[in-house]
Write an enzyme that holds these catalytic residues in place. Structure first.
Site, PDB file in Angstrom:
ATOM      1  CE  LYS A   9      92.569   7.501  21.200  1.00 54.17           C
ATOM      2  NZ  LYS A   9      92.230   6.077  20.963  1.00 54.17           N
ATOM      3  CE1 TYR A  49      95.934   5.339  16.955  1.00 49.37           C
ATOM      4  CE2 TYR A  49      94.548   7.158  16.251  1.00 49.37           C
ATOM      5  CZ  TYR A  49      95.098   6.389  17.257  1.00 49.37           C
ATOM      6  OH  TYR A  49      94.805   6.681  18.570  1.00 49.37           O
ATOM      7  CG  PHE A  57      89.578  -0.816  14.598  1.00 46.09           C
ATOM      8  CD1 PHE A  57      90.526   0.190  14.722  1.00 46.09           C
ATOM      9  CD2 PHE A  57      89.919  -2.104  14.993  1.00 46.09           C
ATOM     10  CE1 PHE A  57      91.796  -0.073  15.231  1.00 46.09           C
ATOM     11  CE2 PHE A  57      91.197  -2.370  15.506  1.00 46.09           C
ATOM     12  CZ  PHE A  57      92.127  -1.352  15.623  1.00 46.09           C
ATOM     13  NE  ARG A  85     100.439   0.917  25.968  1.00 50.25           N
ATOM     14  CZ  ARG A  85      99.619   1.054  24.928  1.00 50.25           C
ATOM     15  NH1 ARG A  85      99.585   2.192  24.247  1.00 50.25           N
ATOM     16  NH2 ARG A  85      98.828   0.075  24.556  1.00 50.25           N
ATOM     17  CB  THR A  91      92.381  -0.951  24.123  1.00 51.06           C
ATOM     18  OG1 THR A  91      93.799  -1.056  24.105  1.00 51.06           O
ATOM     19  CG2 THR A  91      91.896  -0.268  22.852  1.00 51.06           C
ATOM     20  NE  ARG A 102      92.341   4.069  26.375  1.00 49.43           N
ATOM     21  CZ  ARG A 102      93.349   3.530  25.701  1.00 49.43           C
ATOM     22  NH1 ARG A 102      93.960   2.454  26.156  1.00 49.43           N
ATOM     23  NH2 ARG A 102      93.753   4.067  24.567  1.00 49.43           N
ATOM     24  CG  ASN A 112      90.111   4.282  23.482  1.00 47.18           C
ATOM     25  OD1 ASN A 112      90.390   5.296  22.862  1.00 47.18           O
ATOM     26  ND2 ASN A 112      90.777   3.153  23.330  1.00 47.18           N
ATOM     27  CG  HIS A 115      97.508   7.576  21.111  1.00 48.34           C
ATOM     28  ND1 HIS A 115      97.603   6.340  20.532  1.00 48.34           N
ATOM     29  CD2 HIS A 115      98.748   8.129  21.046  1.00 48.34           C
ATOM     30  CE1 HIS A 115      98.864   6.158  20.125  1.00 48.34           C
ATOM     31  NE2 HIS A 115      99.569   7.229  20.417  1.00 48.34           N
ATOM     32  CD  GLU A 126     102.568   7.266  18.640  1.00 51.01           C
ATOM     33  OE1 GLU A 126     102.345   7.640  19.810  1.00 51.01           O
ATOM     34  OE2 GLU A 126     102.147   6.174  18.192  1.00 51.01           O
TER      35      GLU A 126
HETATM   36  P1  ATP Z   1      96.041   3.913  21.458  1.00 47.67           P
HETATM   37  O1  ATP Z   1      96.957   3.444  20.352  1.00 47.67           O
HETATM   38  O2  ATP Z   1      94.940   4.853  20.959  1.00 47.67           O
HETATM   39  O3  ATP Z   1      96.770   4.440  22.654  1.00 47.67           O
HETATM   40  P2  ATP Z   1      95.796   1.206  22.316  1.00 47.67           P
HETATM   41  O4  ATP Z   1      97.260   1.141  22.072  1.00 47.67           O
HETATM   42  O5  ATP Z   1      95.280   0.845  23.669  1.00 47.67           O
HETATM   43  O6  ATP Z   1      95.248   2.649  22.027  1.00 47.67           O
HETATM   44  P3  ATP Z   1      95.415  -0.010  19.729  1.00 47.67           P
HETATM   45  O7  ATP Z   1      95.302  -1.471  19.584  1.00 47.67           O
HETATM   46  O8  ATP Z   1      96.713   0.665  19.363  1.00 47.67           O
HETATM   47  O9  ATP Z   1      95.016   0.359  21.239  1.00 47.67           O
HETATM   48  O10 ATP Z   1      94.223   0.635  18.912  1.00 47.67           O
HETATM   49  C1  ATP Z   1      94.279   2.019  18.549  1.00 47.67           C
HETATM   50  C2  ATP Z   1      92.916   2.634  18.744  1.00 47.67           C
HETATM   51  O11 ATP Z   1      92.012   2.073  17.784  1.00 47.67           O
HETATM   52  C3  ATP Z   1      92.246   2.353  20.080  1.00 47.67           C
HETATM   53  O12 ATP Z   1      92.654   3.216  21.105  1.00 47.67           O
HETATM   54  C4  ATP Z   1      90.789   2.535  19.743  1.00 47.67           C
HETATM   55  O13 ATP Z   1      90.440   3.923  19.711  1.00 47.67           O
HETATM   56  C5  ATP Z   1      90.714   1.981  18.340  1.00 47.67           C
HETATM   57  N1  ATP Z   1      90.299   0.579  18.378  1.00 47.67           N
HETATM   58  C6  ATP Z   1      91.038  -0.487  18.775  1.00 47.67           C
HETATM   59  N2  ATP Z   1      90.351  -1.632  18.703  1.00 47.67           N
HETATM   60  C7  ATP Z   1      89.107  -1.294  18.242  1.00 47.67           C
HETATM   61  C8  ATP Z   1      87.917  -2.014  17.950  1.00 47.67           C
HETATM   62  N3  ATP Z   1      87.851  -3.337  18.125  1.00 47.67           N
HETATM   63  N4  ATP Z   1      86.842  -1.315  17.497  1.00 47.67           N
HETATM   64  C9  ATP Z   1      86.910   0.025  17.317  1.00 47.67           C
HETATM   65  N5  ATP Z   1      87.999   0.773  17.568  1.00 47.67           N
HETATM   66  C10 ATP Z   1      89.082   0.127  18.037  1.00 47.67           C
HETATM   67 MG    MG Z   2      98.193   1.815  20.265  1.00 51.90          MG
END
Ligand code: ATP
Ligand code: MG
Length: 137
Positions: A9, A49, A57, A85, A91, A102, A112, A115, A126
């Protein structure tokens, strides 16, 4: 053998961490079989997304993901989706295990660093979102 889609990212590309993050993948037995650096538009980030479009968010996420170039990549290995993962960590970096990407590099729950696809269906979608058949050997 399984494949998953990974994104390094903007917070990480900006800090020149691509090599250090790739070393974590390779140490975990994941092979980088495709990789490119691109700059997403906010609309493209939003499309990628789309599953999060109702989350509070979402706007911030799309703005962040289009703020700087990202490195998109396909990782291959046994159980690559789960393994990736695991290497990424939780996350929220505050909850991420020692040694994860992370934990070491993420700045916040939003910024973070990486992805990773979360299921075989999302990995397929994806990978197809970013890579054509010709780019995948
Ligand atoms: P990713 O999909 O990026 O691999 P993830 O699966 O761990 O991460 P998701 O729940 O899919 O987490 O959320 C997607 C992305 O949205 C997160 O990686 C983060 O960048 C952002 N995100 C998630 N929760 C929050 C939050 N509470 N505030 C701000 N950004 C958030
Ligand atoms: Mg995710």
């Amino acid at each position: 053998i399984e494949r998953t889609l990974s994104i390094i990212k903007p917070d990480a590309t900006k800090r020149n961490l691509t090599g250090k993050i790739n070393a974590k993948f390779e140490e975990a037995g994941l092979r980088i079989v495709a990789q490119k650096r691109i700059h997403l538009s906010a609309a493209q980030a939003g499309q990628f997304y789309a599953e999060h479009s109702e989350r509070p968010f979402y706007g911030e996420l799309c703005e962040f993901m289009s703020s700087e170039p990202v490195v998109v990549q396909v990782l291959e290995g046994e159980g690559a989706i789960a393994k990736n993962r695991e290497v990424m960590g939780a996350t929220n970096p505050a909850n991420a295990a020692e040694g994860t990407i992370r934990k070491e590099f993420a700045l916040s729950v939003g910024e973070n660093s990486v992805h990773g696809s979360d299921s075989p269906d999302s990995a397929k979608r994806e990978i197809g979102f970013f890579f054509s058949g010709l780019e995948l050997v």
